[in-house]
Design a protein around this motif. Structure first.
Motif, PDB file in Angstrom:
ATOM      1  N   GLY A 427       0.837  -1.192   0.000  1.00  0.00           N
ATOM      2  CA  GLY A 427       0.000   0.000   0.000  1.00  0.00           C
ATOM      3  C   GLY A 427       0.870   1.239   0.000  1.00  0.00           C
ATOM      4  O   GLY A 427       2.098   1.146  -0.119  1.00  0.00           O
ATOM      5  N   THR A 428       0.254   2.401   0.116  1.00  0.00           N
ATOM      6  CA  THR A 428       1.044   3.626   0.152  1.00  0.00           C
ATOM      7  C   THR A 428       1.865   3.724   1.426  1.00  0.00           C
ATOM      8  O   THR A 428       2.863   4.438   1.467  1.00  0.00           O
ATOM      9  CB  THR A 428       0.126   4.860   0.039  1.00  0.00           C
ATOM     10  OG1 THR A 428      -0.898   4.775   1.043  1.00  0.00           O
ATOM     11  CG2 THR A 428      -0.529   4.930  -1.327  1.00  0.00           C
ATOM     12  N   VAL A 429       1.465   3.015   2.485  1.00  0.00           N
ATOM     13  CA  VAL A 429       2.234   2.924   3.727  1.00  0.00           C
ATOM     14  C   VAL A 429       2.606   1.462   3.954  1.00  0.00           C
ATOM     15  O   VAL A 429       1.767   0.568   3.819  1.00  0.00           O
ATOM     16  CB  VAL A 429       1.432   3.462   4.930  1.00  0.00           C
ATOM     17  CG1 VAL A 429       2.148   3.165   6.246  1.00  0.00           C
ATOM     18  CG2 VAL A 429       1.221   4.967   4.778  1.00  0.00           C
ATOM     19  N   VAL A 430       3.876   1.216   4.298  1.00  0.00           N
ATOM     20  CA  VAL A 430       4.345  -0.153   4.543  1.00  0.00           C
ATOM     21  C   VAL A 430       4.052  -0.513   5.994  1.00  0.00           C
ATOM     22  O   VAL A 430       4.717  -0.032   6.912  1.00  0.00           O
ATOM     23  CB  VAL A 430       5.856  -0.281   4.269  1.00  0.00           C
ATOM     24  CG1 VAL A 430       6.324  -1.714   4.539  1.00  0.00           C
ATOM     25  CG2 VAL A 430       6.166   0.117   2.834  1.00  0.00           C
ATOM     26  N   ASN A 431       3.037  -1.332   6.221  1.00  0.00           N
ATOM     27  CA  ASN A 431       2.706  -1.702   7.588  1.00  0.00           C
ATOM     28  C   ASN A 431       2.787  -3.222   7.760  1.00  0.00           C
ATOM     29  O   ASN A 431       2.724  -3.966   6.790  1.00  0.00           O
ATOM     30  CB  ASN A 431       1.329  -1.174   8.003  1.00  0.00           C
ATOM     31  CG  ASN A 431       0.239  -1.534   7.015  1.00  0.00           C
ATOM     32  OD1 ASN A 431       0.220  -2.641   6.480  1.00  0.00           O
ATOM     33  ND2 ASN A 431      -0.671  -0.604   6.765  1.00  0.00           N
TER      34      ASN A 431
END
Length: 442
Positions: A427-431
């Motif tokens: 996603g736009t943030v790596v979580n």
């Protein structure tokens, strides 16, 4: 200068779809492999080409010249569709004005007023944990950061149902923005289930935030938060419409919630695998807090805690990549670069290069003990970007993460659940996906 046609292309490109499978399936591994092909490498995303910058100094060149390397390109264009044209996403032409208006809300004096809210929100969550309870760590951290953003930035309260719905919708936009980067514009408009969910999530969030703005406009308040600053600006003759205010609220809510939550979740995962680092954290918070809550006044004494957050940001920067677009013909790495070229920068790639950080794949918070830090660390550590477009909320995010980690460590030890498979989400943030841990009371 060398003609662009001689820029090496990354291997593994497929007809019609290019490198999209690698970027969707295992983006971090793919990004890490690119510097073996050169300092500037072409990747294909469908029929479109983009240039990935694989050198720290070239990345800095891009980030410092925001007039030539403007925010835009495949990723930012898709994110703008979901989150609007707020400060973090707007082009150079409107950035200076927006930053000037919003900067006072994030200066160090203003940040102090948010610390008590951060403390209240984190303890309201962790005080509800039960000894032996299995925790979905990412979900818990998202709730903590979301409540903090809502209370301290938007000055608004929402019901449990409303907040849960907002969290789901922001997650839908985050995942959807990244995936839509690989779709032709025509496919992004089709009435597929994914596209319908994406548009519905965006509409619900904007409706919720618009209602909050109308409530604030209709009432009398002395709150001095981001929303108040934006509304006061529009009342003083600036041209901020309600839609523009919603754009700002959308991106600050998303960035403040998703990025900090991911950093906290990764840090808890990483220290659980390093007993010595975890033990040092417990000793520090026990000595500094001495049984009292973690607050903003403790920050200066929580050096090891801060180092853990910093090292986590190095290993897992929330944004693994971001794009820029050239506004004119220019030069990069000795190559001719035409106007309208998409440039990809990757903090993850730069942070994992051995020429920038020794043992780059090792989680080592002690590397940040050196004062002053080396020139390489100052110029290659870019989880918040750099230059004129560096994240305006970097100090807010760091303060929130340090207070939260100290608070958790003072009350709980989180142990990995046997068999749980943790993996970076796409996603736009790596979580961290699948991060389940058992809460053990200290």
């Amino acid at each position: 200068m060398t003609n662009r046609a001689s820029i090496p292309r990354a291997p593994g490109s497929f007809p019609l779809i290019g490198h999209a499978p690698s970027l969707l399936r295992s983006p971090l591994s793919f990004l890490s492999s690119l510097d073996s092909h050169g300092s500037l490498v072409e990747v294909r995303i469908g029929p479109m080409a983009a240039l990935v910058v694989c050198d720290a100094q070239l990345t800095r060149q891009v980030l410092l010249n925001d007039k030539v390397f403007d925010k835009g390109g495949l990723l930012f264009d898709r994110v703008r569709e979901g989150f609007g044209n707020g400060l973090a996403l707007c082009p150079h032409s409107s950035h200076r004005r927006q930053r000037r208006l919003i900067q006072p809300v994030f200066n160090r004096g203003s940040l102090a007023q948010y610390a008590d809210t951060m403390t209240e929100m984190i303890y309201s969550t962790i005080n509800g944990w039960v000894d032996g309870q299995t925790i979905d760590v990412l979900a818990e951290m998202q709730e903590v950061t979301a409540r903090t953003i809502v209370a301290s930035i938007l000055g608004q309260t929402f019901t449990e149902h409303e907040l849960s719905a907002m969290l789901r919708d922001f997650g839908t936009l985050s995942r959807g923005s990244y995936r839509r980067m690989f779709l032709p514009p025509s496919m992004a408009k089709l009435p597929t289930p994914g596209n319908r969910s994406y548009r519905a999530a965006r509409a619900r969030l904007r409706q919720t935030l618009t209602a909050a703005i109308h409530t604030r406009r209709a009432g009398v308040t002395t709150l001095k938060d981001l929303l108040a600053a934006l509304l006061e600006t529009s009342q003083e003759g600036e041209t901020l419409t309600d839609d523009e205010v919603v754009d700002q609220a959308m991106i600050f809510f998303f960035a403040g919630m998703e990025s900090t939550a991911a950093t906290l979740a990764w840090s808890l995962h990483l220290i659980a695998a390093q007993p010595e680092i975890e033990g040092a954290l417990h000793r520090e918070v026990d000595a500094v807090l001495a049984g009292t809550p973690a607050t903003g006044s403790c920050l200066a004494d929580l050096a090891h805690t801060r180092n853990i957050i910093t090292e986590t940001l190095r290993l897992y920067p929330p944004g693994s990549l971001f794009t820029r677009v050239t506004t004119t013909e220019t030069e990069l790495a000795g190559y001719e670069i035409g106007m309208g070229t998409t440039i990809v920068c990757s903090p993850y790639l730069i942070h994992h290069q051995p020429q920038n950080f020794s043992a780059p794949h090792v989680f080592d918070p002690s590397r940040w003990n050196a004062t002053p830090r080396t020139e390489a660390e100052r110029t290659t550590f870019i989880p918040f970007g750099a230059g004129p477009r560096k994240c305006i909320g970097d100090n807010f995010g760091m303060m929130q993460a340090v207070i939260a980690l100290a608070a958790i460590a003072s009350r709980w030890k989180l142990a990995p659940v046997p068999g749980a498979k943790v993996r970076p989400g796409v996603g736009t943030v790596v979580n961290p996906q699948g991060l389940l841990m058992t809460a053990v009371s200290r």
